[in-house]
Design a protein around this motif. Structure first.
Motif, PDB file in Angstrom:
ATOM      1  N   GLY A 147       0.723  -1.207  -0.110  1.00 49.55           N
ATOM      2  CA  GLY A 147       0.006  -0.021  -0.186  1.00 49.55           C
ATOM      3  C   GLY A 147       0.862   1.349   0.151  1.00 49.55           C
ATOM      4  N   HIS A 148       0.323   2.232  -0.183  1.00 52.18           N
ATOM      5  CA  HIS A 148       0.892   3.875  -0.298  1.00 52.18           C
ATOM      6  C   HIS A 148       0.882   4.309   1.263  1.00 52.18           C
ATOM      7  CE1 HIS A 148       1.181   3.597  -4.524  1.00 52.18           C
ATOM      8  NE2 HIS A 148       0.157   3.189  -4.747  1.00 52.18           N
ATOM      9  N   TRP A 149       1.835   5.115   1.441  1.00 52.60           N
ATOM     10  CA  TRP A 149       1.794   5.585   2.661  1.00 52.60           C
ATOM     11  C   TRP A 149       0.380   6.292   3.114  1.00 52.60           C
ATOM     12  CZ3 TRP A 149       4.312   5.343   7.043  1.00 52.60           C
ATOM     13  CH2 TRP A 149       4.113   6.057   8.163  1.00 52.60           C
ATOM     14  N   GLN A 150      -0.271   7.042   1.940  1.00 59.05           N
ATOM     15  CA  GLN A 150      -1.398   7.921   2.196  1.00 59.05           C
ATOM     16  C   GLN A 150      -2.620   6.801   2.933  1.00 59.05           C
ATOM     17  OE1 GLN A 150       0.225   8.008  -0.341  1.00 59.05           O
ATOM     18  NE2 GLN A 150       1.100  10.072  -0.391  1.00 59.05           N
ATOM     19  N   ASP A 151      -2.387   5.431   2.360  1.00 57.36           N
ATOM     20  CA  ASP A 151      -3.362   4.466   2.991  1.00 57.36           C
ATOM     21  C   ASP A 151      -3.211   4.435   4.634  1.00 57.36           C
ATOM     22  OD1 ASP A 151      -4.006   4.466   0.306  1.00 57.36           O
ATOM     23  OD2 ASP A 151      -2.992   2.619  -0.107  1.00 57.36           O
ATOM     24  N   SER A 152      -2.198   4.481   5.024  1.00 55.23           N
ATOM     25  CA  SER A 152      -1.846   4.262   6.433  1.00 55.23           C
ATOM     26  C   SER A 152      -1.644   5.579   7.409  1.00 55.23           C
ATOM     27  CB  SER A 152      -0.424   3.332   6.544  1.00 55.23           C
ATOM     28  OG  SER A 152      -0.575   2.196   6.011  1.00 55.23           O
ATOM     29  N   ILE A 153      -1.850   6.772   6.915  1.00 46.76           N
ATOM     30  CA  ILE A 153      -1.751   7.941   7.372  1.00 46.76           C
ATOM     31  C   ILE A 153      -2.503   8.098   8.592  1.00 46.76           C
ATOM     32  CG2 ILE A 153      -3.400   9.428   6.215  1.00 46.76           C
ATOM     33  CD1 ILE A 153       0.283  10.615   7.048  1.00 46.76           C
ATOM     34  N   ASN A 154      -3.821   7.814   8.412  1.00 45.63           N
ATOM     35  CA  ASN A 154      -4.707   7.755   9.664  1.00 45.63           C
ATOM     36  C   ASN A 154      -4.137   6.681  10.804  1.00 45.63           C
ATOM     37  OD1 ASN A 154      -6.304   9.750   8.720  1.00 45.63           O
ATOM     38  ND2 ASN A 154      -7.809   7.832   7.728  1.00 45.63           N
ATOM     39  N   LEU A 155      -3.911   5.714  10.522  1.00 46.72           N
ATOM     40  CA  LEU A 155      -3.120   4.810  11.615  1.00 46.72           C
ATOM     41  C   LEU A 155      -1.985   5.511  12.505  1.00 46.72           C
ATOM     42  CD1 LEU A 155      -3.605   1.429   9.747  1.00 46.72           C
ATOM     43  CD2 LEU A 155      -5.088   2.064  11.467  1.00 46.72           C
ATOM     44  N   TRP A 156      -1.241   5.909  11.394  1.00 49.50           N
ATOM     45  CA  TRP A 156       0.192   6.682  11.790  1.00 49.50           C
ATOM     46  C   TRP A 156      -0.043   7.936  12.768  1.00 49.50           C
ATOM     47  CZ3 TRP A 156       2.424  11.235  10.221  1.00 49.50           C
ATOM     48  CH2 TRP A 156       3.612  11.535  10.785  1.00 49.50           C
ATOM     49  N   LEU A 157      -1.147   8.503  12.308  1.00 44.07           N
ATOM     50  CA  LEU A 157      -1.617   9.866  13.085  1.00 44.07           C
ATOM     51  C   LEU A 157      -2.209   9.125  14.471  1.00 44.07           C
ATOM     52  CD1 LEU A 157      -3.264  12.177  10.588  1.00 44.07           C
ATOM     53  CD2 LEU A 157      -0.994  12.613  11.780  1.00 44.07           C
TER      54      LEU A 157
END
Length: 186
Positions: A147-157
Motif C-alpha cells: 500500500g501507499h503511505w497515504q493509506d496508512s496515514i490515519n493509523l500513523w496519526l
C-alpha cells in the motif's frame, strides 16, 4: 533470621524513600524510561524488520523510510502505554506476567491471525487503544500488501495521538505516585 529480614526491609524502605525517582520531575522520569526502553526496542525492531526479513526471505514492499516512520511512534506509544500500566503494580515482575497473558489476545483481536469480521465490532473498535493494533494494520498495509503511505496515514496519526495521550497520562500517573506515602504502595 527475623532481625536480618527486618534490617533488609528497613534498608529497602530507606532506599525507596530516597530513590532517584523522588528527585526528578515526572516528565524527566518518563523521558528517561522512554529513551532506555526505546533504545532496546529500536534494536529489536531493526532485527525483526531488517535482518529477519532479509534472512528468511520475507517480502518487504515498504521502503525503509516508511518503516522507520511507522516504527518510531509505535515504539514510543507502546513504551508510554507500558509506563502507564506499570504504575498500577507494586512488584516489578507483575507487569511482565500481565503482558505475557494479554499478548495472544492482542494478536488475535488485531485481525492478523483471526478475521476481524468474526470478532465483535465493539472489541475491534476498543482494540485501537492498544498501540500494537494500528501498528500491525499499518505494517500489513505498507509492507505486505504494498500500500501507499497515504493509506496508512490515519493509523500513523493515531499512533502519534497515543504518544501524546499516553505520554501525558504517564507524566500525571508517575507524578501522582512519586509522592504517595510508601506505606500505601506495599
Amino acid at each position: 533470621t527475623q532481625s536480618r529480614s527486618s534490617a533488609a526491609s528497613d534498608v529497602y524502605k530507606r532506599q525507596s524513600e530516597n530513590g532517584y525517582w523522588r528527585h526528578v520531575t515526572p516528565w524527566q522520569l518518563v523521558l528517561s524510561r522512554c529513551l532506555a526502553f526505546g533504545a532496546i526496542y529500536a534494536a529489536f525492531s531493526a532485527y525483526y524488520f531488517g535482518w529477519c526479513y532479509y534472512y528468511y526471505g520475507v517480502s518487504r514492499l515498504a521502503n525503509l523510510s516508511e518503516l522507520l516512520m511507522l516504527v518510531v511512534p509505535w515504539i514510543l506509544a507502546t513504551t508510554l502505554a507500558g509506563i502507564c500500566l506499570s504504575v498500577f503494580f507494586n512488584h516489578r515482575d507483575k507487569p511482565t506476567q500481565l503482558y505475557a497473558i494479554i499478548s495472544m489476545p492482542i494478536i488475535f483481536i488485531s485481525g492478523f491471525v483471526w478475521p476481524s469480521a468474526l470478532i465483535p465490532n465493539w472489541m475491534v473498535e476498543l482494540s485501537y487503544v492498544i498501540p500494537a493494533v494500528p501498528a500491525i494494520h499499518a505494517m500489513l498495509q505498507l509492507n505486505q500488501m504494498g500500500g501507499h503511505w497515504q493509506d496508512s496515514i490515519n493509523l500513523w496519526l493515531g499512533l502519534w495521538l497515543m504518544v501524546a495521550v499516553y505520554g501525558s497520562l504517564a507524566c500525571y500517573l508517575i507524578g501522582r505516585r512519586q509522592f504517595q506515602p510508601l506505606i500505601k504502595r506495599h
